[in-house]
Scaffold this active site. Structure first.
Site, mmCIF file in Angstrom:
data_model
loop_
_atom_site.group_PDB
_atom_site.id
_atom_site.type_symbol
_atom_site.label_atom_id
_atom_site.label_comp_id
_atom_site.label_asym_id
_atom_site.label_seq_id
_atom_site.Cartn_x
_atom_site.Cartn_y
_atom_site.Cartn_z
ATOM 1 C CG ASP A 1 33.079 16.318 42.043
ATOM 2 O OD1 ASP A 1 32.447 16.005 43.088
ATOM 3 O OD2 ASP A 1 32.804 15.854 40.928
ATOM 4 C CE LYS B 1 36.438 13.966 31.413
ATOM 5 N NZ LYS B 1 36.348 14.397 32.827
ATOM 6 C CG LEU C 1 39.329 2.441 30.444
ATOM 7 C CD1 LEU C 1 40.433 3.472 30.548
ATOM 8 C CD2 LEU C 1 39.803 1.097 30.975
ATOM 9 N N GLY C 2 34.968 3.434 31.698
ATOM 10 C CA GLY C 2 33.971 3.905 32.665
ATOM 11 C C GLY C 2 33.155 5.032 32.073
ATOM 12 C CE LYS C 3 27.925 4.830 28.955
ATOM 13 N NZ LYS C 3 28.294 3.591 28.377
ATOM 14 N N GLY C 4 31.503 8.767 33.045
ATOM 15 C CA GLY C 4 31.479 9.844 34.031
ATOM 16 C C GLY C 4 30.379 10.823 33.720
ATOM 17 C CB THR D 1 31.974 7.031 27.363
ATOM 18 O OG1 THR D 1 30.557 7.196 27.350
ATOM 19 C CG2 THR D 1 32.286 5.574 27.657
#
Ligand SMILES: *[C@@H]1O[C@H](CO)[C@@H](O)[C@H](O)[C@H]1NC(C)=O
Ligand SMILES: *[C@@H]1O[C@H](CO)[C@@H](O)[C@H](O)[C@H]1NC(C)=O
Ligand SMILES: *[C@@H]1O[C@H](CO)[C@@H](O)[C@H](O)[C@H]1NC(C)=O
Ligand SMILES: *[C@@H]1O[C@H](CO)[C@@H](O)[C@H](O)[C@H]1NC(C)=O
Ligand SMILES: *[C@@H]1O[C@H](CO)[C@@H](O)[C@H](O)[C@H]1NC(C)=O
Ligand SMILES: *[C@@H]1O[C@H](CO)[C@@H](O)[C@H](O)[C@H]1NC(C)=O
Ligand SMILES: *[C@@H]1O[C@H](CO)[C@@H](O)[C@H](O)[C@H]1NC(C)=O
Ligand SMILES: *[C@@H]1O[C@H](CO)[C@@H](O)[C@H](O)[C@H]1NC(C)=O
Length: 907
Positions: free
Chosen positions: A725, A601, A580-583, A587
């Protein structure tokens, strides 16, 4: 060359039918020597015989000062003392006068190094809510005089000094002179004096008492002109009452065979102008002599033909409609006609620039009500912004007020926040005069008496009376009915032992939404401290009759049920099938747990900080539940494998949504090739093409929800949390586009009393990071408020947070600089295609700018932010429902009046 109106000038001759020459006294004059002390002092200025007095009765703020003694001799006495305004952004003089009367207003500024700083101040001067001019000081003894001819729109007049930079505004003298209604008539707007000259070789200027209206006339002599003069008296009895020294001298061309020319340039090429020329024949002409000339301007345009100045009698020629010049340059030529034996002449010339009075003043009754409220509760010294017009201009609106700005109508007050203002006495009846008020916050004062019944006759939807311990407890019956049928929410002190806690909670929850939310969800507050081990705190919220009390205790022990093994994680993600995405910390994968979609996550092994952040987030999320915080379904802490399992947010993050990257094909087409401007036209009527942009309403909805999540962290959690954040990529949208805050990896419990707020490592994302926190390492909720302000600016502008190609790279500075022109549209995301409520956008921008105030103490709190955003959202919804009248015109078009209206007229 284009002129807005017919410009054929009028001509006004002297006449003796009406006795219009006013008595040579100072009746109607207001002559203030600013900063003169003591306050009751008056004196007669030697060169003019004008009686000056102190300005104290007309202004509540500022401090008196004196120019350096050594400069005094150069100036008239009224400039020796001055008033400066080190405090507050806008400080206003206030006059009570006659509505619709015309006044000459003159403000004089002589710095004279009064503060010993040798720093030349620059600032703005406003007339009511409209900017009059910028004042800049060119030298310690270079004074400036600003004159305005202005018709009063109300029975009060406010002249305000507005701080625009670092330097402190000041004023030396302020003078008001009534003028006849028949002079200086404009089609619209007031007149800023650009020049008022006469032609004399002597250097002294003319004013009262030679000029009965106390206009200032400056001597002027071009090098191609020479002067003629007379000792005989000149009839100056036309409306304009030109002073004798002006009438008795005139300019003629130095070379009698040449035309007379006069030219000037206005810096502002868009400026509309009015020009007044005064003429009298002041030579005893032979019987066979004639003085006759044509007046043309800007390369031969006809201004007036075959003009013969009457003998020893003033005639005034002026344009009844404004003129402009495309390059700001004006040149006038006065040229003898064939009949003439004498060269042309001119005795006096006045040049004015039109000041458009666009911004309306607040509704007069509401202004009066606010004045009375200010007096009743003695707020003069407590609220420095409470000066000038309450609502306008928006930028300097009174603190605690929110206003509505309907098109071409006076602004109205819609919310009043007097929370924590030490109000005493009863709830003032003046509040009832604010008929458009919807939100009234009188919390945390010392009000007494009963809750008045008039509140039920108003449009109020939220009244906060909490924290007024002396206030009566009974609710008038009509008010109660409104509460019962849910058209009104009343927050007040509860009854009984816990009332003190109630105050604290109710005060922190200033918004309707947050309040409903509190009632809707199970409200768990755990007061957990490391040192003490107190029992949980009872909480109750009182809104009118609704009462709910929830009691709960708990701890942050990580529960077993939510802990998953690594193999369970593999199963739910189908071996990490879909990314879904990389933070920052790893991942994120798509997964399914039973029938629920989840986002998993995985923390990367390499991240040294990972485990600490992981624990922080797990602890926080298992403890904290809120509709607008991304929920934690579980976690995995299995050997080297760390994972967080969240609820799945189908619609991605706010950044993607703003950029148009994330969209549902079934809802919209992404149109890239056509500019949005064109699209707007294509869109009209067809209703088919739609662009994938978040509408203003959706943006507001997202803002409100994210703000509520944050508000909960700050005020709903014990101990409070700081997210640290906040940014668009951490605001996620679910399948119904509900917004939730995510990524609590950096979150910190707000230290409990006695512990240091200083964080050794400053963390956050550049661009969103609170500069004060960055500088001082001092962490508070206000750091989140800063970041949230940046997010709001992104929602409005859809611009990058930092962009090196902009003159002001950071969005906060960029928006600030763009707004100095007062045009909100220059910053709003063009993708919105003007489909938004300008008032609402202004409000959001103001709110955002307050949030990003460099000083954290000046930033609003999240409850305040939530309340304001809710209002904006409500407006937008109202606008969308209510209005087919979105086609309001910004500018009024003039159809040119028939030329005969402007034909010269002799009087
Ligand atoms: C001021 O008034 C005094 C007394 O009335 C008079 O003598 C003097 O000439 C006046 N000065 C001016 C400048 O008008
Ligand atoms: C202006 O002064 C009048 C009295 O002269 C007062 O009634 C009014 O409240 C004042 N207005 C403001 C804005 O200070
Ligand atoms: C000027 O006009 C206004 C209304 O048009 C009136 O109230 C006022 O008295 C007039 N003033 C004079 C001096 O005629
Ligand atoms: C007249 O004044 C203008 C501008 O001040 C200057 O450029 C010009 O040289 C002067 N001409 C004469 C003859 O002094
Ligand atoms: C006046 O202007 C004319 C041209 O129009 C010129 O011939 C003459 O010399 C000028 N006179 C003086 C004194 O400059
Ligand atoms: C006007 O008449 C006078 C004599 O009365 C004469 O000297 C002069 O030249 C005449 N001027 C013109 C322009 O005819
Ligand atoms: C006067 O204005 C016209 C038009 O703006 C321009 O063409 C002309 O050169 C100007 N004349 C002078 C003497 O400035
Ligand atoms: C004066 O103006 C009239 C009308 O505009 C025109 O016919 C005449 O030629 C002008 N005379 C001069 C000397 O410019």
């Amino acid at each position: 060359m284009k002129f807005l109106h017919g410009f054929l000038p009028f001509l006004i001759l002297a006449f003796d039918i009406f006795e219009l020459v006013q008595a040579q006294d100072q009746s109607g004059f207001i002559s203030l020597d600013c900063g003169l002390v003591p306050k009751d002092r008056t004196y007669v200025e030697k060169s003019t015989n004008i009686t000056y007095r102190s300005d104290t009765d007309y202004i509540e703020s500022g401090s008196p000062g004196n120019i350096n003694e050594m400069y005094r001799a150069q100036f008239q006495q009224q400039t020796w003392s001055l008033r400066s305004f080190p405090e507050g952004q806008r400080n206003c003089y206030n006059f009570t006068l006659t509505v619709k009367r015309k006044y000459l207003i003159r403000a004089t500024f002589i710095y004279g190094n009064y503060d010993g700083l040798n720093q030349l101040p620059t600032f703005d001067l406003h007339i009511g809510p409209n900017k009059w001019t910028s004042v800049s000081t060119l030298g310690v003894t270079n004074g400036s005089i600003h004159e305005l001819i202005h018709v009063l729109t109300q029975d009060r007049l406010q002249v305000c000094l507005v701080k625009t930079g670092e330097t402190t505004p000041f004023i030396s003298s302020l003078e008001l002179r009534p003028l006849s209604n028949n002079t200086y008539v404009t089609q619209s707007g007031s007149l800023i004096a650009f020049a008022r000259v006469f032609f004399s070789p002597t250097p002294s200027f003319v004013r009262y008492d030679e000029d009965v209206h106390d206009r200032t006339w400056t001597p002027f002599l071009g090098n191609k002109t020479s002067v003629i003069s007379t000792d005989a008296s000149v009839d100056t009895s036309n409306f304009y009452n030109v002073p004798q020294p002006v009438a008795k001298t005139a300019a003629v061309p130095a070379n009698a065979t040449q035309p007379l020319t006069i030219d000037w340039t206005l810096d502002d090429i868009t400026a509309q102008s009015y020009i007044y020329m005064h003429f009298a024949e002041i030579e005893n002409l032979e019987a066979n002599a004639t003085r006759e000339f044509n007046i043309t301007f800007n390369g031969g345009r006809n201004w007036y033909s075959y003009f013969r100045p009457p003998k020893f009698s003033i005639t005034t020629i002026f344009n009844p409609g404004a003129v402009s010049s495309p390059d700001g340059k004006f040149n006038f030529t006065f040229e003898m006609t064939g009949n003439s034996s004498l060269p042309p002449l001119i005795n006096g010339l006045e040049i004015y620039k039109v000041l458009n009075i666009e911004q309306q003043e607040t509704d007069q009754d509401e202004v009066s009500a606010m004045m009375d409220i200010k007096t009743t509760y003695e707020l003069m010294n407590k609220r420095s912004s409470w000066q000038g017009d309450p609502c306008a201009p928006r930028l300097y609106r009174w603190e605690g007020l929110n206003c509505n700005y309907p098109v071409s109508e006076p602004p109205r007050i819609i919310s009043l926040n007097l929370s924590g203002s030490n109000l005493t006495g009863t709830i003032s009846f003046d509040i009832s005069k604010l008929t458009q008020l919807t939100v009234l916050d009188l919390s945390n004062n010392d009000l007494s008496g009963e809750i008045p019944e008039f509140l039920s006759d108003m449009k109020l939807t939220l009244i906060n009376l909490s924290g007024n311990l002396k206030l009566g407890r009974s609710v008038p019956e009509p008010l109660q009915r409104k509460i019962d049928n849910k058209s009104l929410i009343l927050i007040r002190d509860g009854t009984g032992k816990n009332s003190k806690n109630v105050v604290a909670i109710a005060a922190s929850v200033a918004s309707v939404f947050a309040l409903l939310l509190l009632l809707a969800i199970v409200f768990v507050i755990i007061k957990k401290k490391r040192k003490t081990n107190e029992a949980s705190m009872p909480v109750s919220v009182t809104t009118g009759t609704v009462k709910s009390e929830t009691r709960s205790s708990g701890s942050s022990i990580i529960t077993k049920e939510r802990k998953f093994t690594y193999s369970e994680v593999l199963k739910m993600t189908k071996n990490f099938e879909r990314v879904l995405g990389k933070g920052g910390f790893g991942t994120v994968y798509y997964g399914n747990l039973d029938d629920t979609q989840v986002a998993v996550k995985m923390l990367s092994h390499s991240s040294a900080q990972g485990y600490k952040e992981f624990k922080a987030e797990v602890e926080l999320l298992l403890r904290v539940h809120h509709r607008h915080l991304v929920g934690l379904v579980g976690y995995c802490d299995d050997g080297d494998n760390l994972a967080l399992i969240y609820e799945y947010m189908a619609n991605g993050d706010l950044r993607e949504n703003m950029s148009g990257k994330h969209f549902n094909l079934k809802d919209s087409y992404l149109v890239k090739s056509i500019s949005f401007h064109m699209l707007k036209h294509l869109n009209l009527g067809t209703g088919k093409l739609s662009v994938n942009v978040l509408s203003w309403e959706t943006r507001m909805q997202i803002a409100v929800e994210a703000a509520q999540g944050l508000e909960y962290l700050h005020n709903g959690c014990r101990p409070p949390m700081v997210h640290r954040d906040v940014k668009p990529t951490n605001i996620l949208l679910n399948e119904r586009s509900q917004a939730k805050l995510a990524d609590f990896g950096l979150s910190r419990s707000f230290p409990v009393d006695g512990e240091s707020h200083v964080m050794t490592i400053v963390a956050g994302t550049p661009g969103y990071l609170d500069p004060e926190y960055y500088r001082t390492n001092w962490l508070s909720e206000k750091s989140d408020v800063y970041s949230f302000g940046v997010v709001l600016l992104e929602l409005v502008t859809n611009q990058p947070v930092t962009d090196k190609t902009r003159e002001r790279p950071h969005i906060t500075e960029w928006v600030g600089s763009m707004l100095t022109n007062g045009d909100i549209r220059s910053i709003v995301d063009p993708k919105l295609m003007d489909d938004y409520d300008t008032n609402g956008v202004w409000k959001v921008v103001e709110l955002a700018l307050a949030c990003v105030n460099p000083s954290s103490s000046r930033r609003p709190t999240m409850p305040h932010v939530v309340m304001e955003l809710n209002e904006c959202l409500a407006y937008e919804i109202e606008r969308k429902q209510g209005s087919q009248e979105t086609y309001t015109k910004d500018s009024v078009e003039f159809s040119p009046s028939s030329v005969s209206d402007f034909a010269p007229r002799a009087r």
